[in-house]
Design a protein around this motif. Structure first.
Motif, PDB file in Angstrom:
ATOM      1  N   UNK A  79      11.273  20.778 -33.839  1.00 60.68           N
ATOM      2  CA  UNK A  79       9.976  21.138 -34.411  1.00 60.68           C
ATOM      3  C   UNK A  79       9.640  22.556 -33.942  1.00 60.68           C
ATOM      4  N   UNK A  80       9.238  23.418 -34.888  1.00 63.26           N
ATOM      5  CA  UNK A  80       8.899  24.805 -34.566  1.00 63.26           C
ATOM      6  C   UNK A  80       7.518  24.940 -33.940  1.00 63.26           C
ATOM      7  N   UNK A  81       7.203  26.180 -33.547  1.00 62.41           N
ATOM      8  CA  UNK A  81       5.912  26.458 -32.894  1.00 62.41           C
ATOM      9  C   UNK A  81       4.725  26.052 -33.759  1.00 62.41           C
ATOM     10  N   UNK A  82       4.768  26.449 -35.015  1.00 63.23           N
ATOM     11  CA  UNK A  82       3.635  26.163 -35.913  1.00 63.23           C
ATOM     12  C   UNK A  82       3.432  24.658 -36.052  1.00 63.23           C
ATOM     13  N   UNK A  83       4.515  23.941 -36.284  1.00 59.55           N
ATOM     14  CA  UNK A  83       4.417  22.491 -36.460  1.00 59.55           C
ATOM     15  C   UNK A  83       3.929  21.814 -35.186  1.00 59.55           C
ATOM     16  N   UNK A  84       4.372  22.292 -34.029  1.00 57.43           N
ATOM     17  CA  UNK A  84       3.922  21.703 -32.754  1.00 57.43           C
ATOM     18  C   UNK A  84       2.437  21.932 -32.537  1.00 57.43           C
ATOM     19  N   UNK A  85       1.956  23.126 -32.844  1.00 53.70           N
ATOM     20  CA  UNK A  85       0.534  23.419 -32.674  1.00 53.70           C
ATOM     21  C   UNK A  85      -0.292  22.587 -33.640  1.00 53.70           C
ATOM     22  N   UNK A  86       0.150  22.496 -34.891  1.00 50.74           N
ATOM     23  CA  UNK A  86      -0.580  21.681 -35.862  1.00 50.74           C
ATOM     24  C   UNK A  86      -0.582  20.209 -35.452  1.00 50.74           C
ATOM     25  N   UNK A  87       0.545  19.733 -34.932  1.00 45.04           N
ATOM     26  CA  UNK A  87       0.620  18.338 -34.476  1.00 45.04           C
ATOM     27  C   UNK A  87      -0.352  18.109 -33.325  1.00 45.04           C
ATOM     28  N   UNK A  88      -0.421  19.075 -32.394  1.00 44.45           N
ATOM     29  CA  UNK A  88      -1.367  18.946 -31.285  1.00 44.45           C
ATOM     30  C   UNK A  88      -2.797  18.929 -31.811  1.00 44.45           C
ATOM     31  N   UNK A  89      -3.122  19.817 -32.753  1.00 45.60           N
ATOM     32  CA  UNK A  89      -4.483  19.862 -33.308  1.00 45.60           C
ATOM     33  C   UNK A  89      -4.859  18.535 -33.956  1.00 45.60           C
ATOM     34  N   UNK A  90      -3.921  17.952 -34.712  1.00 50.97           N
ATOM     35  CA  UNK A  90      -4.197  16.642 -35.337  1.00 50.97           C
ATOM     36  C   UNK A  90      -4.393  15.568 -34.268  1.00 50.97           C
ATOM     37  N   UNK A  91      -3.519  15.589 -33.244  1.00 54.95           N
ATOM     38  CA  UNK A  91      -3.628  14.636 -32.140  1.00 54.95           C
ATOM     39  C   UNK A  91      -4.993  14.753 -31.462  1.00 54.95           C
ATOM     40  N   UNK A  92      -5.386  15.980 -31.127  1.00 54.28           N
ATOM     41  CA  UNK A  92      -6.633  16.174 -30.404  1.00 54.28           C
ATOM     42  C   UNK A  92      -7.840  15.797 -31.264  1.00 54.28           C
ATOM     43  N   UNK A  93      -7.812  16.177 -32.542  1.00 51.32           N
ATOM     44  CA  UNK A  93      -8.909  15.800 -33.442  1.00 51.32           C
ATOM     45  C   UNK A  93      -9.043  14.287 -33.506  1.00 51.32           C
ATOM     46  N   UNK A  94      -7.911  13.591 -33.550  1.00 52.52           N
ATOM     47  CA  UNK A  94      -7.930  12.124 -33.574  1.00 52.52           C
ATOM     48  C   UNK A  94      -8.459  11.567 -32.249  1.00 52.52           C
ATOM     49  N   UNK A  95      -8.011  12.159 -31.136  1.00 48.48           N
ATOM     50  CA  UNK A  95      -8.425  11.675 -29.813  1.00 48.48           C
ATOM     51  C   UNK A  95      -9.930  11.757 -29.605  1.00 48.48           C
ATOM     52  N   UNK A  96     -10.536  12.864 -30.008  1.00 48.23           N
ATOM     53  CA  UNK A  96     -11.974  13.006 -29.774  1.00 48.23           C
ATOM     54  C   UNK A  96     -12.802  12.460 -30.927  1.00 48.23           C
ATOM     55  N   UNK A  97     -12.116  11.929 -31.936  1.00 45.41           N
ATOM     56  CA  UNK A  97     -12.840  11.321 -33.042  1.00 45.41           C
ATOM     57  C   UNK A  97     -13.531  12.322 -33.936  1.00 45.41           C
ATOM     58  N   UNK A  98     -12.976  13.539 -33.993  1.00 48.44           N
ATOM     59  CA  UNK A  98     -13.605  14.596 -34.769  1.00 48.44           C
ATOM     60  C   UNK A  98     -13.832  14.193 -36.211  1.00 48.44           C
ATOM     61  N   UNK A  99     -12.883  13.505 -36.791  1.00 48.33           N
ATOM     62  CA  UNK A  99     -12.993  13.167 -38.205  1.00 48.33           C
ATOM     63  C   UNK A  99     -13.811  11.909 -38.452  1.00 48.33           C
ATOM     64  N   UNK A 100     -14.072  11.126 -37.415  1.00 45.91           N
ATOM     65  CA  UNK A 100     -14.851   9.907 -37.610  1.00 45.91           C
ATOM     66  C   UNK A 100     -16.133   9.911 -36.783  1.00 45.91           C
TER      67      UNK A 100
END
Length: 143
Positions: free
Chosen positions: A1-22
């Motif tokens: 996985x490249x840099x961009x994909x890793x950063x995007x994956x982290x952003x999705x993970x963190x958004x999910x963790x803090x419940x940003x979308x819900x």
């Protein structure tokens, strides 16, 4: 996985963790609206152009958002005493109440996340966050 994909994956993970979308945002308040209300509350009086730059939002989008928030009674727009062409933004009592609900929901989401982290790992988590902010240069100078 490249840099961009890793950063995007982290952003999705963190958004999910803090419940940003819900997150339990008040009805008709988007995440962007909540950020705008927060920044106005922190900088009263605030100016839309400064907010747009600080939040990295398009000025047209900011203008429409400010107009909508004012129409809903969440903020006021008044000419600046120094330059009547510039509008100063302030939260109304209703806007402050909405912001308080948003902040309570955000605090609760972080408390829930931290409660799942072993106490011994909390310092490492905070250090990693400080490292990330430092590497990315946050807060952005001039933002």
């Amino acid at each position: 996985m490249g840099h961009i994909e890793r950063i995007r994956a982290f952003n999705r993970f963190y958004a999910q963790e803090i419940g940003l979308l819900r997150q339990d945002l008040p009805r008709n308040i988007s995440y962007s609206d909540a950020r705008i209300l927060y920044e106005i509350g922190e900088a009263e009086p605030a100016r839309a152009r400064d907010l747009a730059q600080g939040l990295r939002l398009d000025e047209g989008y900011m203008s429409r958002s400010v107009k909508s928030l004012a129409e809903r009674g969440l903020l006021t727009r008044e000419p600046s005493p120094q330059d009547a062409r510039v509008m100063e933004l302030r939260l109304t009592a209703q806007g402050q109440a909405v912001l308080d609900r948003v902040l309570d929901a955000a605090r609760s989401a972080v408390e829930d996340m931290i409660a799942q982290v072993p106490e011994a790992n909390v310092p490492a988590l905070l250090e990693a966050m400080d490292t990330l902010k430092g590497v990315l240069g946050w807060p952005h100078v001039g933002a």
